[in-house]
Design a protein around this motif. Structure first.
Motif, short mmCIF file in Angstrom:
data_model
loop_
_atom_site.label_atom_id
_atom_site.label_comp_id
_atom_site.label_asym_id
_atom_site.label_seq_id
_atom_site.Cartn_x
_atom_site.Cartn_y
_atom_site.Cartn_z
N ARG A 52 0.82 -1.21 0.00
CA ARG A 52 0.00 0.00 0.00
C ARG A 52 0.86 1.26 0.00
NH1 ARG A 52 -3.19 -3.45 3.44
NH2 ARG A 52 -2.00 -2.78 5.25
N GLU A 53 0.33 2.34 -0.58
CA GLU A 53 1.05 3.61 -0.69
C GLU A 53 1.49 4.12 0.67
OE1 GLU A 53 2.05 5.36 -3.22
OE2 GLU A 53 1.14 4.25 -4.87
N GLY A 54 0.65 3.94 1.68
CA GLY A 54 0.98 4.45 3.01
C GLY A 54 1.99 3.62 3.76
N GLU A 55 2.47 2.52 3.15
CA GLU A 55 3.43 1.65 3.82
C GLU A 55 4.74 1.57 3.04
OE1 GLU A 55 1.55 -2.13 4.50
OE2 GLU A 55 0.24 -1.34 6.08
N SER A 76 7.20 4.21 3.32
CA SER A 76 8.23 5.05 3.93
C SER A 76 9.24 4.16 4.65
CB SER A 76 7.61 6.04 4.91
OG SER A 76 7.11 5.36 6.05
#
Length: 282
Positions: free
Chosen positions: A245-248, A250
């Motif tokens: 997912r995009e939010g995972e 970093s």
């Protein structure tokens, strides 16, 4: 963070003018310069700045030179390489990777590698292995961590657990090449473990394929996150293919078990001509 690269604007005319505006880039967190002009920027410029009451750069980073035929590249000599031509031919990621891997060691001159990433990804997502994994008892990576990994796979996990810390430590010291080497070392170890365990072989039970598959996907997820500053396009392709997912994406999710791998799609991460730029000796 502001990084100020050596140019005419770094002298007093460049410091004075922006210094009167709100949000000025001066002083920079890091001032980057060639090793042959350290004296001017480490002695003369600070003395001038102190004399007029201006702040100093926080950090000075002096880099070595790219040379051609053992001579410093110079526009007056004409022995220069055009990075835009290279990017047009090989793509941004290939040039980015080469510059970081070979030129990311600022202490030594570089006179004009194979990426394991694409090969490793294609091997573990092959139709043969995925078919064998589907016939094994379903297991999550979290459940796999509760087991004791023996053999070649047992050596991969400790390296993967410490990768984020090693990459951060190298980057903080501006040792870009070493940071990339640390990532490649994990990929090489995992690729070697895959060869030794041979999860595609019918002589090995499906459970072996399941273990190799889950561990390899975790290696790809963690290294994919770490590789984003070095080869952003290919790393994005990899994380997309892994269903991360995009939010995972970093660095907070560059630890073992921090992010979830979703639906895996087999795909080529690099075009063939771009892969060629990553070969040793190129």
């Amino acid at each position: 963070m502001y990084v100020w690269f050596d140019a005419l604007a770094v002298y007093l005319t460049g410091v004075e003018s922006p210094g009167d505006r709100q949000g000025s880039p001066w002083p920079p967190n890091i001032q980057v310069m060639g090793k042959d002009i350290v004296r001017f920027h480490a002695l003369y410029l600070p003395a001038m700045l102190l004399a007029i009451g201006k702040p100093l750069s926080h950090t000075l980073l002096a880099h070595a030179h790219w040379t051609a035929q053992q001579r410093k590249m110079s526009k007056s000599i004409g022995n220069v390489a055009d990075p835009f031509d290279a990017m047009e031919l090989w793509g941004v990621d290939a040039v980015h990777f080469y510059m970081a891997r070979v030129g990311g060691r600022f202490k030594d001159d570089v006179d004009e590698t194979r990426s394991l990433l694409g090969n490793f990804f294609l091997r573990i997502t092959s139709r043969t292995i995925r078919k064998r994994v589907a016939s094994a008892p379903q297991l999550t990576f979290a459940q796999l961590l509760d087991q004791s990994l023996d053999g070649p796979n047992g050596g991969v996990l400790p390296m993967l657990r410490t990768l984020k810390a090693r990459v951060e430590r190298y980057v903080e010291k501006f040792e870009v090449g070493e940071a990339l080497d640390a990532i490649i070392l994990v990929l090489r170890e995992a690729n070697g473990a895959l060869t030794h365990t041979a999860p595609w072989s019918p002589q090995n039970p499906p459970a072996v394929a399941q273990e190799s598959y889950l561990l390899s996907l975790e290696v790809l997820q963690v290294t994919g996150v770490c590789l984003q500053p070095f080869i952003p396009e290919a790393a994005c392709n990899l994380l997309d293919a892994l269903g991360v997912r995009e939010g995972e994406r970093s660095l907070d999710f560059a630890g073992v078990g921090k992010a979830d791998v979703g639906e895996v799609r087999g795909m080529k991460l690099f075009e063939e001509k771009k892969m060629a730029a990553l070969q040793p000796g190129q």
